[in-house]
Design an enzyme around this catalytic site. Sequence first.
Site, PDB file in Angstrom:
ATOM      1  N   LYS A  90       0.730  -1.230   0.114  1.00  0.00           N
ATOM      2  CA  LYS A  90       0.252  -0.070  -0.002  1.00  0.00           C
ATOM      3  C   LYS A  90       0.877   1.336  -0.102  1.00  0.00           C
ATOM      4  O   LYS A  90       0.688   2.039  -0.856  1.00  0.00           O
ATOM      5  CB  LYS A  90      -0.928  -0.102   1.160  1.00  0.00           C
ATOM      6  CG  LYS A  90      -1.987  -1.057   1.103  1.00  0.00           C
ATOM      7  CD  LYS A  90      -2.819  -1.145   2.460  1.00  0.00           C
ATOM      8  CE  LYS A  90      -3.981  -2.172   2.495  1.00  0.00           C
ATOM      9  NZ  LYS A  90      -4.550  -2.734   3.750  1.00  0.00           N
TER      10      LYS A  90
ATOM     11  N   GLN B 168      -4.536  -1.161   9.824  1.00  0.00           N
ATOM     12  CA  GLN B 168      -4.368  -2.616   9.222  1.00  0.00           C
ATOM     13  C   GLN B 168      -4.934  -3.469  10.216  1.00  0.00           C
ATOM     14  O   GLN B 168      -4.552  -3.551  11.406  1.00  0.00           O
ATOM     15  CB  GLN B 168      -2.891  -2.784   8.842  1.00  0.00           C
ATOM     16  CG  GLN B 168      -2.696  -4.332   8.200  1.00  0.00           C
ATOM     17  CD  GLN B 168      -3.334  -4.264   6.832  1.00  0.00           C
ATOM     18  OE1 GLN B 168      -3.204  -3.297   6.059  1.00  0.00           O
ATOM     19  NE2 GLN B 168      -4.000  -5.409   6.564  1.00  0.00           N
TER      20      GLN B 168
ATOM     21  N   ASP C 166     -11.038   3.124   4.424  1.00  0.00           N
ATOM     22  CA  ASP C 166     -11.646   1.810   4.392  1.00  0.00           C
ATOM     23  C   ASP C 166     -13.111   1.495   4.047  1.00  0.00           C
ATOM     24  O   ASP C 166     -13.640   0.351   3.762  1.00  0.00           O
ATOM     25  CB  ASP C 166     -11.027   1.156   5.421  1.00  0.00           C
ATOM     26  CG  ASP C 166     -10.009  -0.129   5.094  1.00  0.00           C
ATOM     27  OD1 ASP C 166      -9.537  -0.482   4.021  1.00  0.00           O
ATOM     28  OD2 ASP C 166      -8.973  -0.533   6.139  1.00  0.00           O
TER      29      ASP C 166
END
Length: 282
Positions: free
Chosen positions: A50, A94, A117
């Site tokens: 990422k 994460q 997200d």
Amino acid sequence: MTARLLDGKVLAAELRAEVAARAAMLPYRPGLAVVLVGDDPASAVYVRNKDRAAQQAGLNAQTIRLPADTPHADLLRLIGRLNADGAVDGILVQLPLPPHIDTRAILEAVDPGKDVDGFHPINVGRLAEGSAILAPCTPRGVMKLLAAAGVSLGGSRALVLGRSAIVGRPVANLLLAANATVTIAHSRTRDLPAECRRAQVLVAAVGRPEMVTADWLADGAVVIDVGINRLPDGRLVGDCNTASCAERAAAITPVPGGVGPMTIACLLENTVLAAVARRGEG
Ligand code: NAP
């Protein structure tokens, strides 16, 4: 029938180039902060990928690595600092987080406008009512693959196999917003193969290696395989048996190289969307 393979690598590369071009037009560099707690090896690989993709797209990316025993309160304080930092447009925590951390509390602490997200309950609710700006990345990738394949979703019968909060449910909401008639199937669904055979579009997100085979499909179905499963021999396979399904499907995504690459590209796009929504174009 031999299905067309829907190449997520090519599509993701195009989207990343589009994001880079849009970011380059802005008078500021959209900022993405990725928070990694602990040393889970798979998470470390995802976060590195990422970070690299964000840098390549010209975003101002930072990865904050914290030890596995970071107290919950410290992580909350960090999220508060990132929420207040005007240079940070997107925050990604994460998952999974270590067991002593209350994951829900952390996700709810992220500013919904920076929640790239799409996991904050406000963004989940907006998605459910059909008005999301920040929808989760993998589901967005699924929709982009369907669009690129030229699938006409309006009025089509779509089946989503799996009802997780990060894939199944948001995919179902996005398909509904695109006017598909959506069925969500899960581990309690009776006669799963028969349900699947009614679908013109099938999205598999179950985490069961090669569970879906050609006899589960309608002729000419479009199959999006979200699953990523590692077999004991080290091979990566999806939730669909690609070779078998390709005999009956019109189009199918490979694993790897289908949905996977789209997830990161959509994260970059979400970061730019979040930046523009908060800071404008000029
Ligand atoms: P998850 O949270 O474990 O959810 C799996 C879903 O599948 C659940 O709703 C479960 O039903 C259902 N299910 C499990 N076994 C089933 C069976 N035998 N028959 C019918 N339904 C069954 O998984 P997830 O996080 O959604 O991930 C799904 C897959 O996608 C995994 O392989 C994961 O690695 C992959 N994934 C890929 C990406 C990507 O970027 N490509 C991103 C995220 C996830 P119940 O709700 O009834 O338990």
